[in-house]
Design an enzyme around this catalytic site. Structure first.
Site, PDB file in Angstrom:
ATOM      1  CG  PHE A 240      -1.854   1.043   1.449  1.00  0.00           C
ATOM      2  CD1 PHE A 240      -2.987   1.113   0.652  1.00  0.00           C
ATOM      3  CD2 PHE A 240      -1.699   1.994   2.452  1.00  0.00           C
ATOM      4  CE1 PHE A 240      -3.935   2.123   0.842  1.00  0.00           C
ATOM      5  CE2 PHE A 240      -2.634   2.989   2.656  1.00  0.00           C
ATOM      6  CZ  PHE A 240      -3.755   3.053   1.844  1.00  0.00           C
TER       7      PHE A 240
ATOM      8  CB  SER B  76       2.528  -4.239   3.286  1.00  0.00           C
ATOM      9  OG  SER B  76       1.687  -3.352   3.971  1.00  0.00           O
TER      10      SER B  76
ATOM     11  CG  ASP C 202       5.213  -3.825  10.713  1.00  0.00           C
ATOM     12  OD1 ASP C 202       4.884  -2.642  10.484  1.00  0.00           O
ATOM     13  OD2 ASP C 202       5.062  -4.736   9.888  1.00  0.00           O
TER      14      ASP C 202
ATOM     15  CG  HIS D 179       5.534  -2.444   7.101  1.00  0.00           C
ATOM     16  ND1 HIS D 179       4.717  -3.495   7.466  1.00  0.00           N
ATOM     17  CD2 HIS D 179       5.058  -1.991   5.921  1.00  0.00           C
ATOM     18  CE1 HIS D 179       3.778  -3.655   6.541  1.00  0.00           C
ATOM     19  NE2 HIS D 179       3.965  -2.754   5.605  1.00  0.00           N
TER      20      HIS D 179
END
Length: 247
Positions: A29, A97, A194, A224
């Site tokens: 994203f 993700s 994260d 992340h």
């Protein structure tokens, strides 16, 4: 829209033609293919056919992203899947993700997927619920480039559209509700620290899928965007071993 916003340098999709085993690779994203290219190159070097797709509205400008829906992102990954299907007999799907969320979606809707590899995949992000309710702003701060390794930057948007947060919430809700449909082998990577997706997402996924073969590996030295972080080589090696094991 796209004619106003050329694809940023480094955010182009990538394709490597190899053997009859394909790996579909999806970024996350607000991110771009840049975050997945090192993995794509490593999988190609091992002989596999690789498709690193660019999700619609990504890798251009956040104003274009604002116009796209979660169905557009699903259409993007489906398109990459069709490209591989023409060339391969066996397909693996991996993502970072939201790319991990989309990998779950593919396993839910394509039972023929051989296995999936998830890197900090998102199905439940309470902070996004809160952010989606902000009414006096179109754009929020960036969420990209959550990387521990010094000097490494993710090619990601400097702002996050509130509308896009609403879209990813719909995607996560749909995917989370269908996790029990997944039976293919699943490899899960989770960063212990994260700042975007809570690490407990890994446990939600692990517990709700019905795969007989499933593994969780903890990433001790990455945030992340683990694919660009200190555990990059660990992810590549474990993934290549997992692919061999599940063929």
């Amino acid at each position: 829209m796209s004619e106003h916003y050329p694809v940023l340098q480094g955010a182009e999709p990538f394709y490597f033609e190899g053997n009859r085993i394909g790996i579909l690779v999806s970024h996350g994203f607000t991110g771009s293919t840049q975050s997945m290219r090192p993995l794509g190159k490593a999988y190609a070097a091992a002989g596999y056919t690789v498709c690193g797709l660019r999700l619609k509205g990504h890798g251009t400008h956040y104003e274009e992203m604002e116009q796209t829906t979660y169905q557009d992102w699903i259409a993007s990954i489906e398109e990459g899947y069709q490209w591989l299907k023409k060339r391969c007999d066996t397909i693996f799907v991996t993502g970072l993700s939201m790319g991990g969320t989309l990998s779950l979606y593919m396993a839910e809707n394509h039972p023929e997927v051989q296995a999936i590899v998830l890197i900090n995949a998102a199905v439940n992000v309470p902070e996004m619920e809160t952010a989606s309710q902000i009414e006096d702003a179109r754009f929020l701060d960036a969420i990209g480039s959550d990387i521990k390794k010094l000097g490494i930057k993710e090619l990601a948007y400097e702002k996050t559209p509130v509308q896009s947060i609403k879209e990813i919430l719909k995607l996560m809700e749909e995917v989370k509700g269908d996790l029990s449909r997944i039976t293919c082998p699943t490899l899960i990577f989770v960063s212990d620290e994260d700042h975007v997706v809570p690490p407990d997402n890994a446990n939600i996924i692990y517990n709700d899928i019905r795969s007989e073969i499933k593994e969780i590996h903890h990433l001790k030295d990455s945030y992340h965007v683990a694919t660009l972080d200190n555990d990059q080589q660990f992810i590549i090696e474990k993934t290549l071993n997992f692919i061999k094991k599940t063929l």
